[in-house]
Design a protein around this motif. Structure first.
Motif, PDB file in Angstrom:
ATOM      1  N   ARG A   1      55.630  74.992 -17.360  1.00 33.03           N
ATOM      2  CA  ARG A   1      56.013  73.646 -17.772  1.00 33.03           C
ATOM      3  C   ARG A   1      57.523  73.586 -17.949  1.00 33.03           C
ATOM      4  O   ARG A   1      58.136  74.558 -18.395  1.00 33.03           O
ATOM      5  CB  ARG A   1      55.340  73.276 -19.105  1.00 33.03           C
ATOM      6  CG  ARG A   1      53.839  73.010 -19.022  1.00 33.03           C
ATOM      7  CD  ARG A   1      53.461  71.877 -18.097  1.00 33.03           C
ATOM      8  NE  ARG A   1      54.247  70.667 -18.296  1.00 33.03           N
ATOM      9  CZ  ARG A   1      53.978  69.737 -19.240  1.00 33.03           C
ATOM     10  NH1 ARG A   1      52.943  69.882 -20.044  1.00 33.03           N
ATOM     11  NH2 ARG A   1      54.747  68.683 -19.355  1.00 33.03           N
ATOM     12  N   THR A   2      58.078  72.462 -17.572  1.00 31.32           N
ATOM     13  CA  THR A   2      59.499  72.237 -17.826  1.00 31.32           C
ATOM     14  C   THR A   2      59.698  72.059 -19.326  1.00 31.32           C
ATOM     15  O   THR A   2      58.971  71.281 -19.946  1.00 31.32           O
ATOM     16  CB  THR A   2      59.950  70.951 -17.091  1.00 31.32           C
ATOM     17  OG1 THR A   2      59.866  71.194 -15.686  1.00 31.32           O
ATOM     18  CG2 THR A   2      61.364  70.557 -17.475  1.00 31.32           C
TER      19      THR A   2
ATOM     20  N   ARG B   1      62.614  71.279 -22.470  1.00 32.70           N
ATOM     21  CA  ARG B   1      63.947  70.682 -22.642  1.00 32.70           C
ATOM     22  C   ARG B   1      64.625  71.113 -23.934  1.00 32.70           C
ATOM     23  O   ARG B   1      65.729  70.686 -24.237  1.00 32.70           O
ATOM     24  CB  ARG B   1      63.838  69.154 -22.554  1.00 32.70           C
ATOM     25  CG  ARG B   1      63.393  68.704 -21.171  1.00 32.70           C
ATOM     26  CD  ARG B   1      63.199  67.222 -21.007  1.00 32.70           C
ATOM     27  NE  ARG B   1      62.862  66.921 -19.607  1.00 32.70           N
ATOM     28  CZ  ARG B   1      61.642  67.052 -19.091  1.00 32.70           C
ATOM     29  NH1 ARG B   1      60.635  67.446 -19.836  1.00 32.70           N
ATOM     30  NH2 ARG B   1      61.426  66.812 -17.805  1.00 32.70           N
TER      31      ARG B   1
HETATM   32  C1  FMN Z   1      64.440  68.134  -8.221  1.00 34.08           C
HETATM   33  C2  FMN Z   1      64.111  67.985  -9.680  1.00 34.08           C
HETATM   34  C3  FMN Z   1      65.008  67.360 -10.513  1.00 34.08           C
HETATM   35  C4  FMN Z   1      64.742  67.263 -11.884  1.00 34.08           C
HETATM   36  N1  FMN Z   1      65.704  66.719 -12.696  1.00 34.08           N
HETATM   37  C5  FMN Z   1      65.487  66.677 -14.028  1.00 34.08           C
HETATM   38  C6  FMN Z   1      66.522  66.228 -14.896  1.00 34.08           C
HETATM   39  O1  FMN Z   1      67.632  65.909 -14.468  1.00 34.08           O
HETATM   40  N2  FMN Z   1      66.258  66.180 -16.234  1.00 34.08           N
HETATM   41  C7  FMN Z   1      65.044  66.572 -16.738  1.00 34.08           C
HETATM   42  O2  FMN Z   1      64.864  66.501 -17.962  1.00 34.08           O
HETATM   43  N3  FMN Z   1      64.055  67.029 -15.937  1.00 34.08           N
HETATM   44  C8  FMN Z   1      64.248  67.106 -14.594  1.00 34.08           C
HETATM   45  N4  FMN Z   1      63.271  67.632 -13.775  1.00 34.08           N
HETATM   46  C9  FMN Z   1      62.011  68.122 -14.340  1.00 34.08           C
HETATM   47  C10 FMN Z   1      60.863  67.172 -14.048  1.00 34.08           C
HETATM   48  O3  FMN Z   1      60.943  66.038 -14.879  1.00 34.08           O
HETATM   49  C11 FMN Z   1      59.529  67.923 -14.275  1.00 34.08           C
HETATM   50  O4  FMN Z   1      59.436  68.976 -13.360  1.00 34.08           O
HETATM   51  C12 FMN Z   1      58.332  67.011 -14.102  1.00 34.08           C
HETATM   52  O5  FMN Z   1      58.312  66.030 -15.112  1.00 34.08           O
HETATM   53  C13 FMN Z   1      57.009  67.772 -14.102  1.00 34.08           C
HETATM   54  O6  FMN Z   1      56.855  68.497 -15.294  1.00 34.08           O
HETATM   55  P1  FMN Z   1      56.521  70.046 -15.279  1.00 34.08           P
HETATM   56  O7  FMN Z   1      57.693  70.743 -14.608  1.00 34.08           O
HETATM   57  O8  FMN Z   1      56.338  70.420 -16.709  1.00 34.08           O
HETATM   58  O9  FMN Z   1      55.282  70.229 -14.439  1.00 34.08           O
HETATM   59  C14 FMN Z   1      63.513  67.749 -12.401  1.00 34.08           C
HETATM   60  C15 FMN Z   1      62.621  68.390 -11.544  1.00 34.08           C
HETATM   61  C16 FMN Z   1      62.916  68.512 -10.212  1.00 34.08           C
HETATM   62  C17 FMN Z   1      61.973  69.276  -9.307  1.00 34.08           C
END
Ligand code: FMN
Length: 214
Positions: A24-25, A27
């Motif tokens: 999971r991403t 922050r």
């Molecule tokens: C190309 C790309 C750009 C992204 N840019 C941002 C960003 O600038 N800020 C942020 O908080 N999340 C960013 N994300 C994270 C996405 O929001 C996140 O991957 C998505 O919501 C799915 O959640 P998960 O990674 O937990 O599955 C980015 C993801 C990708 C692949």
């Protein structure tokens, strides 16, 4: 035997799927120093990615210097303020609402380390410029492998794409033939902050069989 293993590995109950599905991403990070050797090893994995005509058009800046990180945060937050208050469409802001993001980017100074990824349009070979092919596609594949490797090594991450990102060339002194691709904040998640409640598409929504089904 190999085919059978491959099929089993593609099942939803396979260990590899379960581990990747748990990525999971995040922050919000704990301010902990990460194992830099482990991160370097993951960058090594990213460097094994396929690339257009083997041009290997990627560059990874592993940034830990606190003053540089403070400068990166300041520059990124300047762009993010413009984005959130002026440039972003209302549709984009609505789509972002569930992620609870805003112009503040504390991960840039608080996550264990930053990997700033550049995609190269040219390689320098013996003082000669050699064109790179499919640089963005190739770098995207390398970043996918990097994220997989970092996740499997136990790191938490945030993919961050400030827009525009030209300040990264300036602050990291990279040539204009390298296009900033994204920033990966790497470290350990602050578990006191909840993750956004989002879901992933089912397999049937992302693939279709055009022949036999297993
Ligand atoms: C190309 C790309 C750009 C992204 N840019 C941002 C960003 O600038 N800020 C942020 O908080 N999340 C960013 N994300 C994270 C996405 O929001 C996140 O991957 C998505 O919501 C799915 O959640 P998960 O990674 O937990 O599955 C980015 C993801 C990708 C692949």
């Amino acid at each position: 035997m190999l085919a059978l293993t491959a099929i089993n590995e593609s099942r939803a109950d396979s260990d590899f799927f379960k581990r990747m599905n748990a990525r999971r991403t995040c922050r919000h990070f704990k301010s902990e120093t990460p194992d830099l050797n482990a991160i370097v090893n993951c960058i090594r994995v990213a460097g094994t990615a396929p690339s257009g005509a083997n041009s290997q058009p990627w560059f990874f800046a592993l940034v830990t210097d606190p003053r540089l990180r403070a400068d990166l945060r300041q520059a990124a937050e300047n762009e993010e303020k413009e984005f959130y208050f002026k440039r972003a469409s209302s549709e984009f802001l609505q789509d972002l609402a569930i992620l609870k993001t805003n112009w503040q980017k504390p991960h840039l100074t608080e996550a264990g380390a930053l990997i700033v990824v550049f995609s190269k349009t040219f390689n320098e070979v013996a003082n000669e410029k050699k064109r790179c092919y499919y640089p963005r596609e190739s770098t995207g594949i390398a970043v996918g492998m990097l994220i997989t490797a970092l996740h499997m090594a136990g790191f938490d991450m945030l993919t961050h794409t400030p827009s525009p990102m030209n300040f990264l060339n300036e602050l990291l002194e990279r040539p204009t033939t390298e296009k900033p691709f994204l920033i990966l904040a790497v470290g350990a998640r602050d578990r006191s902050v909840a993750l956004p409640d989002i879901s992933r598409k089912q397999l049937s929504g992302i693939m279709k069989f055009y022949g036999v089904e297993p």
